[in-house]
Scaffold this motif. Structure first.
Motif, PDB file in Angstrom:
ATOM      1  N   TRP A  70      30.415  88.822  78.753  1.00  0.00           N
ATOM      2  CA  TRP A  70      30.407  87.904  77.768  1.00  0.00           C
ATOM      3  C   TRP A  70      29.518  88.416  76.274  1.00  0.00           C
ATOM      4  N   ASN A  71      28.521  88.635  76.500  1.00  0.00           N
ATOM      5  CA  ASN A  71      27.412  88.696  75.449  1.00  0.00           C
ATOM      6  C   ASN A  71      27.972  90.120  74.696  1.00  0.00           C
ATOM      7  N   PHE A  72      28.429  91.278  75.559  1.00  0.00           N
ATOM      8  CA  PHE A  72      28.864  92.466  75.090  1.00  0.00           C
ATOM      9  C   PHE A  72      30.208  92.135  73.950  1.00  0.00           C
ATOM     10  N   TYR A  73      30.924  91.319  74.598  1.00  0.00           N
ATOM     11  CA  TYR A  73      32.131  91.206  73.818  1.00  0.00           C
ATOM     12  C   TYR A  73      32.137  90.490  72.624  1.00  0.00           C
ATOM     13  N   MET A  74      31.196  89.678  72.624  1.00  0.00           N
ATOM     14  CA  MET A  74      31.107  88.631  71.435  1.00  0.00           C
ATOM     15  C   MET A  74      30.148  89.477  70.343  1.00  0.00           C
ATOM     16  N   GLU A  75      29.159  90.294  70.592  1.00  0.00           N
ATOM     17  CA  GLU A  75      28.467  91.068  69.732  1.00  0.00           C
ATOM     18  C   GLU A  75      29.228  92.342  69.308  1.00  0.00           C
ATOM     19  N   LYS A  76      29.952  93.089  70.303  1.00  0.00           N
ATOM     20  CA  LYS A  76      30.640  94.293  70.086  1.00  0.00           C
ATOM     21  C   LYS A  76      32.155  94.392  69.923  1.00  0.00           C
ATOM     22  N   SER A  92      43.775  78.197  83.875  1.00  0.00           N
ATOM     23  CA  SER A  92      42.903  78.255  84.911  1.00  0.00           C
ATOM     24  C   SER A  92      41.426  78.785  84.436  1.00  0.00           C
ATOM     25  N   ILE A  93      41.441  79.571  83.130  1.00  0.00           N
ATOM     26  CA  ILE A  93      40.250  80.111  82.879  1.00  0.00           C
ATOM     27  C   ILE A  93      39.751  79.234  81.492  1.00  0.00           C
ATOM     28  N   ARG A  94      40.726  78.536  81.104  1.00  0.00           N
ATOM     29  CA  ARG A  94      40.084  77.689  79.914  1.00  0.00           C
ATOM     30  C   ARG A  94      39.216  76.536  79.928  1.00  0.00           C
ATOM     31  N   PRO A  95      38.705  76.098  81.029  1.00  0.00           N
ATOM     32  CA  PRO A  95      37.469  75.360  81.032  1.00  0.00           C
ATOM     33  C   PRO A  95      36.230  76.261  80.869  1.00  0.00           C
ATOM     34  N   ARG A  96      36.101  77.313  81.687  1.00  0.00           N
ATOM     35  CA  ARG A  96      34.944  78.177  81.434  1.00  0.00           C
ATOM     36  C   ARG A  96      35.047  78.961  80.125  1.00  0.00           C
ATOM     37  N   ALA A  97      36.090  79.258  79.606  1.00  0.00           N
ATOM     38  CA  ALA A  97      36.281  80.057  78.512  1.00  0.00           C
ATOM     39  C   ALA A  97      35.956  79.114  77.077  1.00  0.00           C
ATOM     40  N   TRP A  98      36.155  78.046  76.904  1.00  0.00           N
ATOM     41  CA  TRP A  98      35.836  76.914  76.031  1.00  0.00           C
ATOM     42  C   TRP A  98      34.340  76.516  76.161  1.00  0.00           C
ATOM     43  N   LEU A  99      33.869  76.722  77.452  1.00  0.00           N
ATOM     44  CA  LEU A  99      32.301  76.365  77.539  1.00  0.00           C
ATOM     45  C   LEU A  99      31.426  77.516  76.908  1.00  0.00           C
ATOM     46  N   TYR A 100      32.041  78.902  77.140  1.00  0.00           N
ATOM     47  CA  TYR A 100      31.455  79.934  76.411  1.00  0.00           C
ATOM     48  C   TYR A 100      31.855  80.089  75.003  1.00  0.00           C
ATOM     49  N   CYS A 102      32.317  77.894  72.677  1.00  0.00           N
ATOM     50  CA  CYS A 102      31.353  77.051  71.895  1.00  0.00           C
ATOM     51  C   CYS A 102      30.055  77.198  72.042  1.00  0.00           C
ATOM     52  N   GLY A 103      29.532  78.081  73.042  1.00  0.00           N
ATOM     53  CA  GLY A 103      28.044  78.103  73.301  1.00  0.00           C
ATOM     54  C   GLY A 103      27.520  76.879  73.948  1.00  0.00           C
ATOM     55  N   GLY A 104      28.286  76.393  74.664  1.00  0.00           N
ATOM     56  CA  GLY A 104      27.794  75.310  75.599  1.00  0.00           C
ATOM     57  C   GLY A 104      27.188  75.765  76.767  1.00  0.00           C
ATOM     58  N   ASN A 105      27.409  76.991  77.285  1.00  0.00           N
ATOM     59  CA  ASN A 105      26.776  77.264  78.422  1.00  0.00           C
ATOM     60  C   ASN A 105      25.317  77.792  78.064  1.00  0.00           C
ATOM     61  N   ILE A 106      25.381  78.243  76.916  1.00  0.00           N
ATOM     62  CA  ILE A 106      23.516  78.449  76.642  1.00  0.00           C
ATOM     63  C   ILE A 106      22.819  77.252  76.273  1.00  0.00           C
ATOM     64  N   LEU A 107      23.364  76.223  75.861  1.00  0.00           N
ATOM     65  CA  LEU A 107      22.710  75.038  75.660  1.00  0.00           C
ATOM     66  C   LEU A 107      22.220  74.467  76.770  1.00  0.00           C
ATOM     67  N   MET A 108      23.384  74.606  77.721  1.00  0.00           N
ATOM     68  CA  MET A 108      23.303  73.797  79.198  1.00  0.00           C
ATOM     69  C   MET A 108      22.117  74.553  79.939  1.00  0.00           C
ATOM     70  N   ALA A 189      31.457  66.456  83.698  1.00  0.00           N
ATOM     71  CA  ALA A 189      30.770  65.664  82.443  1.00  0.00           C
ATOM     72  C   ALA A 189      29.502  66.367  81.797  1.00  0.00           C
ATOM     73  N   GLU A 190      28.745  67.074  82.627  1.00  0.00           N
ATOM     74  CA  GLU A 190      27.667  67.827  82.003  1.00  0.00           C
ATOM     75  C   GLU A 190      28.034  68.928  81.131  1.00  0.00           C
ATOM     76  N   GLN A 191      28.913  69.801  81.349  1.00  0.00           N
ATOM     77  CA  GLN A 191      29.730  70.537  80.529  1.00  0.00           C
ATOM     78  C   GLN A 191      30.500  70.033  79.387  1.00  0.00           C
ATOM     79  N   ALA A 192      31.291  68.987  79.524  1.00  0.00           N
ATOM     80  CA  ALA A 192      31.963  68.199  78.422  1.00  0.00           C
ATOM     81  C   ALA A 192      30.895  67.783  77.473  1.00  0.00           C
ATOM     82  N   PHE A 193      29.503  67.436  77.837  1.00  0.00           N
ATOM     83  CA  PHE A 193      28.640  66.846  77.012  1.00  0.00           C
ATOM     84  C   PHE A 193      28.034  68.204  76.174  1.00  0.00           C
ATOM     85  N   TRP A 194      27.815  69.135  76.681  1.00  0.00           N
ATOM     86  CA  TRP A 194      27.307  70.175  75.972  1.00  0.00           C
ATOM     87  C   TRP A 194      28.241  70.768  75.025  1.00  0.00           C
TER      88      TRP A 194
END
Length: 351
Positions: A70-76, A92-100, A102-108, A189-194
């Motif tokens: 992910w970091n490679f694609y976002m930066e390069k 099937s990918i949408r929940p994880r993709a949305w989390l990534y 918006c940066g929620g995965n990093i916050l979490m 819920a925790e992912q939705a929160f972040w």
């Protein structure tokens, strides 16, 4: 600190909410549609004509590969991320993709255990009282939220409460509830929160402050963009005294979660979480031009009430997934030099 979306246009928003309640109050089916709705304006009983299974499978594989680096694609290679979001993220990918996205995965990751700590705190009693009043109003025809016995209402309460503890300066804003509920339909819920934290504090920064100055400012920015891309509609709205806050408040505060058909909403959010708030502006422009872009449509809306009614109830074809996405792309050409900061500066100068 708890506050609602009611402001200068309180009556306008109230009327819209009452109309929505009447629509959502009619149960259409005992069998949920593919999104979990049992009725209401966002009920979608017909099968969706999506991409062929082979195309979906190829897109899923591409997304999984992209998420693994992910970091490679976002930066390069952000252009590739944007292109794939615009095509639509596989379900099937949408929940994880949305989390990534918006940066929620990093916050979490950087705040491990913080969500639970927020839940363990007592919270502001006024905020909690207001949240409890609003819980049952969020997507009452969806199987997750149509009963107090379902886990959805409790999870929604927890996410909203946790945010008031996490950011007591903002507290609770009524418009956060449909956004949080929408996220809970797609992730734990925790992912939705972040994701809610990221959306509230980054994408819609200061939208949920008590005086809503930023929302008002963005309403006037929208008005300026409308003057540029479709002056006829701009002049009509000025003629009938339709201030931007009369029609765009709920669009922006709720990020269209209470406005668009479900399939359209999912596609718009795929792009919104990738490209930011400009997607809300473009979507609002598509609706405004779609509803009032012809001389005939403006003639049928001679006053303020008729105009606002038209904007609250756009023709189905305007909100259709492919139409709205296609028109968003067309507006990209007209707004290729659009800069939020430049428009904000111009607004300050005009004032």
């Amino acid at each position: 600190m708890a506050h609602s979306i009611n402001s200068a246009n309180a009556d306008t928003i109230s009327e819209c909410s009452e109309a929505s309640t009447l629509i959502d109050g009619s149960v259409i089916s005992n069998v949920p549609d593919r999104h979990g709705f049992l009725g209401g304006s966002q009920y979608s009983p017909e099968p969706r004509q999506g991409p062929p299974p082979g195309t979906v499978l190829r897109r899923e594989r591409k997304w999984l590969k992209m998420l693994s680096t992910w970091n490679f694609y976002m930066e390069k290679n952000y252009k590739k991320v944007k292109e794939r979001c615009r095509k639509g993220i596989p379900m099937s990918i949408r929940p994880r993709a949305w989390l990534y996205l918006c940066g929620g995965n990093i916050l979490m990751k950087n705040s491990e255990g913080r969500y639970k700590k927020c839940l363990d705190e007592s919270g502001d009693p006024k905020c909690l009282e207001d949240i409890k009043k609003d819980i049952h109003r969020q997507f009452p025809q969806h199987e997750m939220f149509n009963s107090e016995d379902k886990p959805g209402q409790q999870e929604l309460f927890n996410v909203l409460k946790a945010y008031t503890v996490y950011n007591p300066k903002i507290g609770y804003c009524q418009a956060q509830a449909p956004v949080a509920a929408f996220l809970l339909m797609h992730m734990p819920a925790e992912q939705a929160f972040w994701c809610l934290v990221s959306i509230s504090d980054k994408y819609l920064k200061d939208y949920y402050s008590p005086n809503m100055e930023v929302v008002q400012r963005d309403g006037f920015i929208l008005q300026g963009l409308l003057k540029k891309v479709c002056p006829q509609v701009y002049r009509h709205l000025k003629k009938v005294n339709a201030e931007p806050m009369f029609y765009c408040t709920e669009w922006f505060l709720c990020a269209f979660t209470r406005t668009l058909p479900w399939d359209t909403l999912l596609r718009i959010w795929d792009i919104f979480l990738c490209e930011g708030v400009k997607v809300l502006f473009k979507t609002a422009l598509v609706i405004l031009i779609g509803c009032l872009g012809t001389a005939k449509s403006r003639k049928n809306c001679p006053g303020l009430c008729e105009t606002l009614d038209k904007l609250r109830n756009p023709p189905e074809e305007i909100l259709h997934e492919e139409n709205l996405i296609y028109k968003n792309k067309l507006l990209e050409l007209n707004l290729k030099n659009f800069s939020y900061k430049q428009m904000e500066s111009k607004l300050d100068n005009d004032n």
